[in-house]
Write a protein that holds these residues in place. Sequence first.
Motif, PDB file in Angstrom:
ATOM      1  N   LEU A 151       0.900  -1.099   0.081  1.00 42.87           N
ATOM      2  CA  LEU A 151      -0.097  -0.163   0.027  1.00 42.87           C
ATOM      3  C   LEU A 151       0.883   1.182  -0.025  1.00 42.87           C
ATOM      4  CD1 LEU A 151      -2.665   1.461   0.285  1.00 42.87           C
ATOM      5  CD2 LEU A 151      -2.611   1.047   2.664  1.00 42.87           C
TER       6      LEU A 151
ATOM      7  N   ASN B 152      -9.982   6.472  -1.940  1.00 41.16           N
ATOM      8  CA  ASN B 152      -9.549   5.231  -2.453  1.00 41.16           C
ATOM      9  C   ASN B 152      -8.478   4.740  -1.533  1.00 41.16           C
ATOM     10  OD1 ASN B 152     -10.621   5.121  -4.779  1.00 41.16           O
ATOM     11  ND2 ASN B 152      -9.208   6.664  -5.730  1.00 41.16           N
ATOM     12  N   ILE B 153      -7.489   5.675  -0.764  1.00 40.74           N
ATOM     13  CA  ILE B 153      -6.640   5.283   0.186  1.00 40.74           C
ATOM     14  C   ILE B 153      -7.171   4.811   1.596  1.00 40.74           C
ATOM     15  CG2 ILE B 153      -4.657   6.340   1.876  1.00 40.74           C
ATOM     16  CD1 ILE B 153      -4.212   8.492  -0.349  1.00 40.74           C
TER      17      ILE B 153
ATOM     18  N   ASN C 227      -0.050   5.102  -7.735  1.00 37.99           N
ATOM     19  CA  ASN C 227      -1.386   4.295  -8.251  1.00 37.99           C
ATOM     20  C   ASN C 227      -2.602   4.288  -7.256  1.00 37.99           C
ATOM     21  OD1 ASN C 227       0.550   3.142  -9.977  1.00 37.99           O
ATOM     22  ND2 ASN C 227       1.189   1.501  -8.880  1.00 37.99           N
ATOM     23  N   VAL C 228      -2.429   4.601  -6.375  1.00 35.99           N
ATOM     24  CA  VAL C 228      -3.397   4.780  -5.255  1.00 35.99           C
ATOM     25  C   VAL C 228      -3.558   6.375  -4.794  1.00 35.99           C
ATOM     26  CG1 VAL C 228      -4.873   4.409  -3.186  1.00 35.99           C
ATOM     27  CG2 VAL C 228      -3.497   2.544  -4.160  1.00 35.99           C
TER      28      VAL C 228
ATOM     29  N   GLU D 282       2.293   1.737  -3.620  1.00 36.52           N
ATOM     30  CA  GLU D 282       1.249   2.040  -4.231  1.00 36.52           C
ATOM     31  C   GLU D 282       0.661   3.694  -4.134  1.00 36.52           C
ATOM     32  OE1 GLU D 282      -2.209  -0.436  -4.078  1.00 36.52           O
ATOM     33  OE2 GLU D 282      -1.059  -2.201  -5.185  1.00 36.52           O
TER      34      GLU D 282
ATOM     35  N   LYS E  64      -8.694   1.299   0.625  1.00 37.11           N
ATOM     36  CA  LYS E  64      -7.300   0.412   0.546  1.00 37.11           C
ATOM     37  C   LYS E  64      -7.007   0.041   2.119  1.00 37.11           C
ATOM     38  CE  LYS E  64      -6.014  -0.458  -3.890  1.00 37.11           C
ATOM     39  NZ  LYS E  64      -5.902  -1.718  -4.389  1.00 37.11           N
TER      40      LYS E  64
END
Length: 351
Positions: free
Chosen positions: A12, A26-27, A20-21, A15, A30
């Motif tokens: 994570l 979104n974070i 990518n994140v 990314e 995840k």
Amino acid sequence: MKGQPTKEVTQLIHEMKVGNVEGSYNITAKTLKLFKKIINGPGWTNAEELMNVVRTQGHILQSAMPQETVTASIARRILKLIREEFELLKAKVHQFSEDQASMSLHKLVTQTSNDVNVDYTEPQQGLREALLDHLQEMETELETSSENICVQAEEHIHSSEVILTLGHSRSVENFLKRAVKKRQFLTIIIAECAPDSRGHNLAASLATGNVEIIVIPDSAIFAMMSRVNKVIIGTHSVLANGGLRAACGSYTVALAAKHYSVPVIVLSPMYKLSPVHLCSYEQDAFNLVGCAEDVLEYDSLASHSAKVYSPIFDYVPPELVTLFISNIGGHAPSYVYRLLTELYNPEDYEI
């Protein structure tokens, strides 16, 4: 596992660093999925061990990406859930009478962290299942947070109003789209938020229906503010004092709005609320510096004798904010401290 990141945490962080994140939503999603896997895993046998694992992984995430406060906020929220569920299950085992339960509730409300010592090392049957149920509720809350904010658009935006916003925030975009459907003859002024000029993306997204869109350079914010009825902006995170870590240019907008007595409305889901205070000497932890190429070209004459910084965030003090709109309703900046006590345990403010 203590002190070392798990494989999922390392992935994570990678990314997030490579882009990518992106985006708080979104974070958060995840991070929530990551902690759900930790709780569902075999790496703990009691609440104390689980809290240590969550605290350690939360600290690693916060240290790796100090500007992304949502990762540590999710860890804090899960730590509070573990404490609450452990004590609730313990109370059920002892089968308190109604009088004892009311006394316990009173004690729970009035106690401080020094008043009670709970032994979290005791194994508690059903703790894993109870926590997974709560995490499922958190996931549902996360998925519906944007819609719950948008529903409130009709209460705050009326026909024929002039709205000013800055840059491109997904929360603001959805909020204004809802307003455009329900209200007529709106005028939306969008400051482009140079050097990225993300305001043009928002303008393109809103340029449908019965609405007038005006895109202005950041230098025209003060000149246009006298025409504006409301300012509506998003934020990256809400700090403990009710201040904002928002897109660069937000402070300019808020100051201009204060001069003309225009209300500033900030859209922020609850997961962006952070018990972190701004320290003026900790700009490295508070801010990020973007590429300055769009501000001053690298091969220009001036660049050889100048240092150029292109900060990504602005700090907006709470006295410049009129109202926060979250997925659970509207709140004044002075109410943030109360929301913090509902979401997080004071012992977990420092992970």
